[in-house]
Motif scaffolding. Structure first.
Motif, PDB file in Angstrom:
ATOM      1  N   TYR A  87      17.542  40.025  24.757  1.00 13.62           N
ATOM      2  CA  TYR A  87      18.451  41.091  24.861  1.00 13.62           C
ATOM      3  C   TYR A  87      18.823  41.164  26.489  1.00 13.62           C
ATOM      4  CZ  TYR A  87      21.480  45.314  25.008  1.00 13.62           C
ATOM      5  OH  TYR A  87      22.340  46.230  24.982  1.00 13.62           O
ATOM      6  N   ILE A  88      17.925  41.245  27.100  1.00 15.86           N
ATOM      7  CA  ILE A  88      18.014  41.468  28.794  1.00 15.86           C
ATOM      8  C   ILE A  88      18.527  40.070  29.296  1.00 15.86           C
ATOM      9  CG2 ILE A  88      16.790  41.619  30.877  1.00 15.86           C
ATOM     10  CD1 ILE A  88      14.853  43.434  29.496  1.00 15.86           C
ATOM     11  N   PHE A  89      18.149  38.790  28.926  1.00  9.09           N
ATOM     12  CA  PHE A  89      18.895  37.669  29.301  1.00  9.09           C
ATOM     13  C   PHE A  89      20.340  37.780  28.989  1.00  9.09           C
ATOM     14  CE2 PHE A  89      16.492  34.261  31.484  1.00  9.09           C
ATOM     15  CZ  PHE A  89      15.449  34.822  31.798  1.00  9.09           C
ATOM     16  N   THR A  90      20.650  38.179  27.684  1.00  7.08           N
ATOM     17  CA  THR A  90      22.143  38.080  27.234  1.00  7.08           C
ATOM     18  C   THR A  90      22.874  39.095  28.104  1.00  7.08           C
ATOM     19  OG1 THR A  90      21.440  37.933  24.744  1.00  7.08           O
ATOM     20  CG2 THR A  90      23.560  38.393  25.267  1.00  7.08           C
ATOM     21  N   ILE A  91      22.377  40.361  28.323  1.00  7.99           N
ATOM     22  CA  ILE A  91      22.988  41.314  29.294  1.00  7.99           C
ATOM     23  C   ILE A  91      23.169  40.644  30.632  1.00  7.99           C
ATOM     24  CG2 ILE A  91      22.743  43.646  30.303  1.00  7.99           C
ATOM     25  CD1 ILE A  91      23.756  43.912  27.612  1.00  7.99           C
ATOM     26  N   CYS A  92      22.200  40.305  31.156  1.00  8.78           N
ATOM     27  CA  CYS A  92      22.245  39.836  32.544  1.00  8.78           C
ATOM     28  C   CYS A  92      23.114  38.600  32.765  1.00  8.78           C
ATOM     29  CB  CYS A  92      21.077  39.595  33.210  1.00  8.78           C
ATOM     30  SG  CYS A  92      19.851  41.105  33.209  1.00  8.78           S
ATOM     31  N   PHE A  93      23.135  37.712  31.790  1.00  3.75           N
ATOM     32  CA  PHE A  93      23.825  36.454  31.856  1.00  3.75           C
ATOM     33  C   PHE A  93      24.951  36.332  30.796  1.00  3.75           C
ATOM     34  CE2 PHE A  93      19.492  35.933  33.818  1.00  3.75           C
ATOM     35  CZ  PHE A  93      19.776  35.520  35.033  1.00  3.75           C
ATOM     36  N   ALA A  94      24.604  35.713  29.917  1.00  2.43           N
ATOM     37  CA  ALA A  94      25.596  35.465  28.996  1.00  2.43           C
ATOM     38  C   ALA A  94      25.115  35.230  27.641  1.00  2.43           C
ATOM     39  CB  ALA A  94      26.665  34.359  29.350  1.00  2.43           C
ATOM     40  N   ALA A  95      25.849  35.397  26.569  1.00  2.00           N
ATOM     41  CA  ALA A  95      25.416  35.152  25.237  1.00  2.00           C
ATOM     42  C   ALA A  95      24.838  33.669  24.838  1.00  2.00           C
ATOM     43  CB  ALA A  95      26.531  35.326  23.874  1.00  2.00           C
ATOM     44  N   ASN A  96      25.242  32.588  25.458  1.00  2.00           N
ATOM     45  CA  ASN A  96      24.664  31.392  25.522  1.00  2.00           C
ATOM     46  C   ASN A  96      23.269  31.186  26.354  1.00  2.00           C
ATOM     47  OD1 ASN A  96      26.277  31.552  27.417  1.00  2.00           O
ATOM     48  ND2 ASN A  96      27.261  29.700  27.561  1.00  2.00           N
ATOM     49  N   VAL A  97      23.098  31.906  27.325  1.00  2.00           N
ATOM     50  CA  VAL A  97      21.895  31.778  28.053  1.00  2.00           C
ATOM     51  C   VAL A  97      20.878  32.597  27.320  1.00  2.00           C
ATOM     52  CG1 VAL A  97      20.954  32.617  30.337  1.00  2.00           C
ATOM     53  CG2 VAL A  97      23.099  31.672  30.262  1.00  2.00           C
ATOM     54  N   GLY A  98      21.203  33.706  26.801  1.00  4.89           N
ATOM     55  CA  GLY A  98      20.304  34.584  26.006  1.00  4.89           C
ATOM     56  C   GLY A  98      19.885  33.759  24.729  1.00  4.89           C
ATOM     57  N   LEU A  99      20.937  32.982  24.056  1.00  2.00           N
ATOM     58  CA  LEU A  99      20.339  32.280  22.977  1.00  2.00           C
ATOM     59  C   LEU A  99      19.353  31.444  23.213  1.00  2.00           C
ATOM     60  CD1 LEU A  99      21.051  32.095  19.861  1.00  2.00           C
ATOM     61  CD2 LEU A  99      22.755  30.263  20.425  1.00  2.00           C
ATOM     62  N   LEU A 100      19.818  30.451  24.547  1.00  2.00           N
ATOM     63  CA  LEU A 100      18.979  29.515  24.784  1.00  2.00           C
ATOM     64  C   LEU A 100      17.554  29.926  25.061  1.00  2.00           C
ATOM     65  CD1 LEU A 100      19.297  26.260  25.293  1.00  2.00           C
ATOM     66  CD2 LEU A 100      19.482  26.917  27.516  1.00  2.00           C
ATOM     67  N   PHE A 101      17.317  31.022  26.081  1.00  2.00           N
ATOM     68  CA  PHE A 101      16.160  31.606  26.414  1.00  2.00           C
ATOM     69  C   PHE A 101      15.201  31.895  25.264  1.00  2.00           C
ATOM     70  CE2 PHE A 101      13.661  35.568  26.830  1.00  2.00           C
ATOM     71  CZ  PHE A 101      12.724  34.998  27.837  1.00  2.00           C
ATOM     72  N   GLY A 102      15.996  32.810  24.443  1.00  2.00           N
ATOM     73  CA  GLY A 102      15.392  33.078  23.106  1.00  2.00           C
ATOM     74  C   GLY A 102      14.832  31.853  22.316  1.00  2.00           C
ATOM     75  N   VAL A 103      15.541  30.932  22.332  1.00  2.00           N
ATOM     76  CA  VAL A 103      14.874  29.748  21.119  1.00  2.00           C
ATOM     77  C   VAL A 103      13.670  29.233  22.250  1.00  2.00           C
ATOM     78  CG1 VAL A 103      15.433  27.168  20.410  1.00  2.00           C
ATOM     79  CG2 VAL A 103      17.010  29.225  20.105  1.00  2.00           C
ATOM     80  N   VAL A 104      13.962  28.878  23.512  1.00  2.00           N
ATOM     81  CA  VAL A 104      12.630  28.263  24.110  1.00  2.00           C
ATOM     82  C   VAL A 104      11.647  29.143  24.069  1.00  2.00           C
ATOM     83  CG1 VAL A 104      12.073  27.616  26.452  1.00  2.00           C
ATOM     84  CG2 VAL A 104      14.090  27.141  25.520  1.00  2.00           C
ATOM     85  N   CYS A 105      11.699  30.498  24.213  1.00  2.00           N
ATOM     86  CA  CYS A 105      10.717  31.724  24.309  1.00  2.00           C
ATOM     87  C   CYS A 105      10.128  31.396  22.962  1.00  2.00           C
ATOM     88  CB  CYS A 105      11.478  32.926  24.657  1.00  2.00           C
ATOM     89  SG  CYS A 105      10.156  34.089  25.000  1.00  2.00           S
ATOM     90  N   THR A 106      10.671  31.386  21.936  1.00  2.00           N
ATOM     91  CA  THR A 106      10.110  31.555  20.387  1.00  2.00           C
ATOM     92  C   THR A 106       9.454  30.390  20.178  1.00  2.00           C
ATOM     93  OG1 THR A 106      12.222  32.566  19.765  1.00  2.00           O
ATOM     94  CG2 THR A 106      10.806  31.763  18.149  1.00  2.00           C
ATOM     95  N   VAL A 107       9.939  29.276  20.727  1.00  2.00           N
ATOM     96  CA  VAL A 107       9.058  27.732  20.402  1.00  2.00           C
ATOM     97  C   VAL A 107       7.777  28.231  21.484  1.00  2.00           C
ATOM     98  CG1 VAL A 107       9.050  25.375  21.062  1.00  2.00           C
ATOM     99  CG2 VAL A 107      10.973  26.713  19.849  1.00  2.00           C
ATOM    100  N   ALA A 108       7.883  28.387  22.545  1.00  2.00           N
ATOM    101  CA  ALA A 108       6.684  28.477  23.539  1.00  2.00           C
ATOM    102  C   ALA A 108       5.702  29.052  23.002  1.00  2.00           C
ATOM    103  CB  ALA A 108       7.093  28.734  24.955  1.00  2.00           C
ATOM    104  N   ILE A 109       6.112  30.440  22.528  1.00  2.00           N
ATOM    105  CA  ILE A 109       5.061  31.373  22.062  1.00  2.00           C
ATOM    106  C   ILE A 109       4.456  30.663  20.795  1.00  2.00           C
ATOM    107  CG2 ILE A 109       4.899  33.734  20.997  1.00  2.00           C
ATOM    108  CD1 ILE A 109       6.843  34.413  22.935  1.00  2.00           C
ATOM    109  N   VAL A 110       5.197  30.099  20.016  1.00  2.00           N
ATOM    110  CA  VAL A 110       4.555  29.721  18.616  1.00  2.00           C
ATOM    111  C   VAL A 110       3.507  28.629  19.173  1.00  2.00           C
ATOM    112  CG1 VAL A 110       6.090  27.817  17.513  1.00  2.00           C
ATOM    113  CG2 VAL A 110       5.063  29.414  16.367  1.00  2.00           C
ATOM    114  N   ILE A 111       3.854  27.665  19.903  1.00  2.00           N
ATOM    115  CA  ILE A 111       2.926  26.660  20.440  1.00  2.00           C
ATOM    116  C   ILE A 111       1.827  27.371  21.165  1.00  2.00           C
ATOM    117  CG2 ILE A 111       2.888  24.877  22.390  1.00  2.00           C
ATOM    118  CD1 ILE A 111       4.460  23.716  20.100  1.00  2.00           C
TER     119      ILE A 111
END
Lengths: 634, 634
Positions: free
Chosen positions: A419-443
């Motif tokens: 949410y913070i990333f989406t607010i600060c940048f844009a929806a696509n940046v937030g989406l990308l960050f969320g996916v990368v973050c999710t994958v990194a955490i599950v790894i």
């Protein structure tokens, strides 16, 4: 998916004679779901209710179309077209039966970015106000819709390309928390973009990183220029909309007719506009007249494609993510299957085809529940209120936070940071960050997850005790590997196994089981009471023992995993521990033999744990016999 | 790592009085491994052999230093400095006891890229040839080493920063196939860069994407300008080097003295140079004179830092990846632990500190086995031969391909694609691609891996049969979840479970077990022989059955997993299947209760599978009793 596969298999089985033709038919049916449902459409039963909800939806599509066209920085008439062409295309290719495609707040906001960047309002005065073009609109408006159509076209092409490379299969990466946070963040952006209409402030278009905060800074700096009429009208509109919709929702079952409050509001505002000449009297912004007729198709301007590539990716990804969440939600609720790739194709084609008809980027919207119809002039702050109230469904997702906090704190963290990333940048940046973050955490979690279970051992003991004598059993450890063995957890597997072996060796049965602890107190009563804890952990290296690794949970492996297994085998051998592997797949046996040069070793792969056990038992018996014979010879 | 942790715990336990001081000491000992080994260094026993190998290594460091300095496009003297300062720093901070830090072919090649871009040879003529600077070298040479030192400095800073944010923990992402392919690819680049010296072709510096291929294209286009003398000298050098090194390796144990063939070759070439005045006679490129003395420290030029950021990242990542593979290899072989973060710190500080002494980027090299010393002039094609033969260890990694093909085809694919990326672009691009590819593939494999095992059920049956009557047992299915339940595999889990239930229901015991199939043939002998196959798969929905999910293998979960578990519970309830969960963690119980509003339901969390079974059993008995009483009442 599996359901359709099985069906396909059966069909193929029964008609083996012309498989090519059948394959083609199947493919066509999968890619054109319209063939599936159009043939089985029951005109008498389904048509009347479908017509009613169709009209209601159409009415609402048009209202929102007008609103989202303004959000998209193009002339409102293009929102009307955007409510027609994507819907038709989606009906042919789409599979979500309860999905309302059309203009969509989030994609409109993204394409507005491109429109405002490439055709800024300042260029309006430079171009001659010649109303010579197709729809009686100025060149400026035609340039703006051109950019929006180009975004729509390129976004659609990207979606179709994603379908071609089967990227729909990677949809599981778009997790619920990420989509929820991204859409909430984007809805917050949309609300922010409407603030100027609420307050009646004339304001430049602000975007880019941290633009969200700059907008509010601008508003607070120009707080004295707020038009009280606009603020009042907005507040009244919002209160009326929310109240009536809430009442509609509550008494839906009783009254069966939904009060079209949006329509009432817009008609009231239009009349007010017309009679009071609001534009001149109060200086409120008014949309103006809407031209009539449908334009002839025209290709979007190809020369701006390279300039709108960022926005096209945003539209493709954000639109797909939001639509898919909706389609899957409805599929889950009404028990039918949605093919992720087919959805990509449907939305891609919707965007590509409608981009030839002056449409803004489309997607499946969430906020469409009941809506209204109106043409003519209307004040922008009423439309802004409609946009914001329409986003209620998205903004209400803040409630998800409580759920994630209770269910999984990590998902909560992902939601907040996305949410913070989406607010600060844009929806696509937030989406990308969320996916990368999710994958990194599950790894990261996978690399720390427990790889071994000794629970199965205890259960096996129960069975084995009846077969073998206790003395032999005590020296056999059965450990099952219950994770795939890959580079992520190979090291952890080694550490875990060595820890278990060390603990085991310490006093042969010291596990986390207190009953075992009690059982052993007689044997080790010489030491103090804490004998079951970590002390006295010197392995009895002279005592030979055996280890059976049950590999049935080892679903797959890579070369790191295999070399770690070989290393474990070697380590155990150096510690006088015999290792036996049970339930290995053929490929694992082959890989281990190749990796460790184990061909010359005695056999240590067994079909099952009991087979390995009986092998140990017979070895033991043979050893004892040879010992006895040695003694008798002496 | 766990070893040191346990040690630390024990120490902390015994000295609880001044924990702060002890913590600080521990931290210092971990961050300065020199304190650990310097205190226990046995002068009498360890010094003589260490001196011998130290001298041999130093000699070789210097030879390679000269060669790699040329590879780095800087004056050879800076290779000598690069053989001194990083080694001292690494000795203080590093943990790899068999790691030889110093100039390194791969990092040299990367920094050459920055040097050639920022200080091209054409600028040599523009700057005045004033030999006024520190070492009697031209401004041009000082500018070049300045850029190389800046790359070294920034690369070191990046490595230290990675240590500070504990990125060493993510080292498991750098898998063996990726590092092997990346280093092989980089070595191929190095060989390619030396081709011009082999052939004596004067050639512009070519780099950038696909530069590898452009170099060979250039060579083939200019094949007529090959200097036969250079080619001959190169071939002779390579043949002699390879042959003698091979012989050295083979007879190492017998003769105990290694013939310093590099030294012999260089001295021979130097003499030849000196006496024949090769530079003038044959036109071969000659290095020139090497200045004496150690320079006073000087900060690297900070104004070029922003221009070399790509190369700095390349040096930081490629250098660390290659060094770590080496340190871990030696740690594995000689059984000691290497802390990934500490290695990052050691290499980072090596680079930062030595960048103040005009050093090129350093790393732990692989090719150092035995080497030589020489100053004075030497022909570049001999040095090129030494570089290429020194890379033998890396190029030989092509043999890994066979291993990966036999062990894991996917790892083979990763190797090949990483190699191709490294060849086409650069080492850092290849490394990045390899890591992303590895992660994507493991994610894909995880999402398709089997989530359930019914094997445990069969084993449980064995136990349970003795306790319960067969009639009850047939309607209890025990399935264990042997994967973490996250967004990756939540859908697969649902599908798998429903498939098992459907199969189970079909004829209550139709598994992959043929004995069971035989058992059932009596009951369903009316249908045809293929009764054990997929036909007749209508579930007996009227018959009540129970499902026990053993969650002991469910190591962690996220909100997708929990909502899928709740969905399974709801689906099963609608199919008249009672679900019981065993071995759930407290957090899972809490999450499921929150997610599914399950508080009002009858209890279905149990501590163990037997507890769940006995609950089912007692329920059954109660039901039968109530049925009996009903009947008797009638």
């Amino acid at each position: 998916m599996t359901g359709t596969k099985r069906k396909k298999k059966n069909v193929l089985w029964s008609r083996m004679k012309n498989p090519h033709c059948e394959d083609l038919k199947q493919w066509g049916r999968r890619r054109l779901p319209v063939l599936e449902w159009a043939l089985h459409y029951n005109l008498k039963e389904d048509l009347p209710p479908d017509t009613v909800s169709g009209i209601m939806l159409a009415v609402q599509q048009v209202t929102q179309g007008l609103a989202f066209a303004i959000l998209s920085s193009v002339h409102p008439v293009f929102g009307l077209y955007g409510s027609l062409f994507p819907v038709i295309t989606y009906a042919i290719f789409g599979m979500g039966r309860h999905v309302a495609t059309g203009t969509f707040a989030l994609t409109s906001l993204i394409s507005a970015n491109a429109v405002e960047r490439l055709v800024p309002p300042s260029s309006q005065n430079q171009t001659a106000q010649s109303n010579t073009s197709v729809l009686g609109l100025s060149d400026f408006e035609m340039q703006r819709i051109g950019v929006a159509a180009a975004v729509s076209f390129l976004g659609g092409v990207i979606q179709v390309a994603m379908c071609v490379v089967q990227l729909g299969r990677a949809t599981f990466l778009l997790t619920e928390p990420v989509i929820s946070a991204m859409t909430t963040g984007a809805a917050t952006h949309v609300v922010t973009s409407q603030v100027k209409y609420f307050l009646g402030i004339k304001m430049p278009y602000i975007s880019g990183p941290l633009g969200f905060f700059y907008i509010y800074i601008y508003v607070f700096e120009n707080i004295q220029s707020v038009q009280l009429e606009a603020l009042l009208l907005s507040l009244v509109s919002i209160v009326v909309l929310v109240l009536v919709k809430e009442l509609n929702e509550r008494f839906k079952r009783k009254i069966k007719v939904i009060l079209p409050i949006d329509l009432v509001l817009i008609i009231a505002a239009s009349f007010a506009c017309y009679y009071t000449n609001m534009e001149n009297t109060y200086g409120l912004e008014v949309v103006g007249h809407i031209p009539k007729g449908i334009p002839s198709p025209q290709a979007p301007p190809m020369n701006v494609l390279s300039a709108v590539i960022t926005e096209a990716f945003g539209v493709a990804l954000v639109g797909y993510a939001a639509s898919l969440a909706l389609a899957q939600g409805s599929a889950k609720k009404f028990k039918y299957a949605v093919d992720d790739n087919q959805e990509l194709l449907a939305h891609g084609l919707s965007n590509v085809i409608s981009s030839f008809f002056f449409c803004i980027p489309s997607a499946a919207a969430m906020g469409r529940t009941a809506g209204l119809y109106s043409t003519g002039a209307k004040t922008q702050c009423v439309l802004a209120s409609i946009i914001v109230v329409g986003l209620k469904g998205m903004l209400i997702q803040f409630r998800d936070l409580k759920k994630y906090w209770n269910v999984d704190k990590i998902d909560w963290g992902i939601w907040v940071s996305t949410y913070i990333f989406t607010i600060c940048f844009a929806a696509n940046v937030g989406l990308l960050f969320g996916v990368v973050c999710t994958v990194a955490i599950v790894i990261g979690r996978l690399s720390r997850a427990k790889t071994l279970s000794i629970k199965n051992m205890k259960e096996m003991e129960f069975k084995v005790k009846t077969e073998m004598d206790g003395e032999t059993l005590q020296q056999v450890k059965i450990i099952s590997i219950n994770q795939p063995l890959v580079f992520l957890n190979a090291k952890k597997f080694h550490t875990d196994l060595m820890n278990i072996l060390q603990k085991e060796n310490a006093s042969n049965q010291q596990l986390d089981d207190t009953s075992k602890c009690e059982r052993n107190t007689l044997l080790i009563s010489l030491s103090n009471g804490s004998s079951c804890n970590e002390e006295a952990s010197q392995p009895h290296s002279n005592e030979e023992c055996s280890l059976i690794l049950d590999c049935s949970g080892l679903t797959f492996f890579d070369s790191s995993g295999v070399s770690m297994l070989v290393e474990v085998y070697m380590d155990c051998k150096s510690k006088n521990v015999d290792v036996f592997l049970a339930h290995c797949t053929a490929s694992l046996v082959k890989a281990m033999k190749y990796c460790g040069n184990l061909d010359s070793e005695k056999p240590f792969f067994f079909k099952s744990v009991p087979a390995a056990l009986s092998n140990i038992h017979s070895n033991k018996v043979r050893q004892n016999l040879s010992k006895l014979s040695d003694q008798s010879e002496v």
